[in-house]
Design an enzyme around this catalytic site. Structure first.
Site, PDB file in Angstrom:
ATOM      1  N   CYS A  79       0.878  -1.166   0.000  1.00  0.00           N
ATOM      2  CA  CYS A  79       0.000   0.000   0.000  1.00  0.00           C
ATOM      3  C   CYS A  79       0.919   1.221   0.000  1.00  0.00           C
ATOM      4  CB  CYS A  79      -0.965  -0.015   1.186  1.00  0.00           C
ATOM      5  SG  CYS A  79      -0.156   0.123   2.787  1.00  0.00           S
ATOM      6  N   ARG A  84      -2.158  -0.423   5.498  1.00  0.00           N
ATOM      7  CA  ARG A  84      -3.280  -1.129   4.870  1.00  0.00           C
ATOM      8  C   ARG A  84      -2.853  -2.520   4.407  1.00  0.00           C
ATOM      9  NH1 ARG A  84      -5.125   3.403   0.658  1.00  0.00           N
ATOM     10  NH2 ARG A  84      -2.974   4.006   1.040  1.00  0.00           N
TER      11      ARG A  84
END
Length: 126
Positions: A79, A84
């Site tokens: 990410c 994330r």
């Protein structure tokens, strides 16, 4: 109550996070390279060969996309900075995926190290 930072730190204890030095070999050996950023981030630049599956719809995409349902595929995630991707890797592990790795530092670290980035270009209408 946990903060998102707490959740990411907890996830990173449960997943396999790889360094940039390890990433080239991992990507080469991977069956799938997943970018879990949002589509606008992906279109601004991404790693060559990556497919975009935003974190917010990851579970649904994994469940509905036949090419991603094999739980024994080697998958590398990234990410923007690795938060994330860590949460995504944790989720995938809970879903039974056996070989999931997350790139430490994410796209920002990759780009800052001068590594190759694919930036889609728009057609020239002039």
């Amino acid at each position: 109550m946990q903060t998102v930072h707490d959740m990411v730190q907890s996830a990173k204890k449960e997943i396999q996070e790889i360094t940039l030095d390890q990433a080239d070999a991992a990507i080469h050996d991977a069956d799938v390279l997943l970018d879990v950023r949002e589509p606008d981030e992906f279109h601004q630049g991404h790693l060559a060969g990556a497919i975009n599956v935003p974190r917010g719809i990851l579970e649904f995409t994994l469940d509905n996309e036949p090419s991603l349902q094999d739980r024994h595929q080697k998958i590398v995630l990234y990410c923007k900075t690795s938060g994330r991707a860590a949460l995504a890797a944790q989720t995938m592990k809970a879903m039974g995926y056996q070989y999931v790795q997350s790139i430490q530092g994410g796209f920002d670290a990759w780009h800052a190290a001068g590594r190759k980035v694919v930036t889609p270009s728009l057609p020239d209408f002039e």
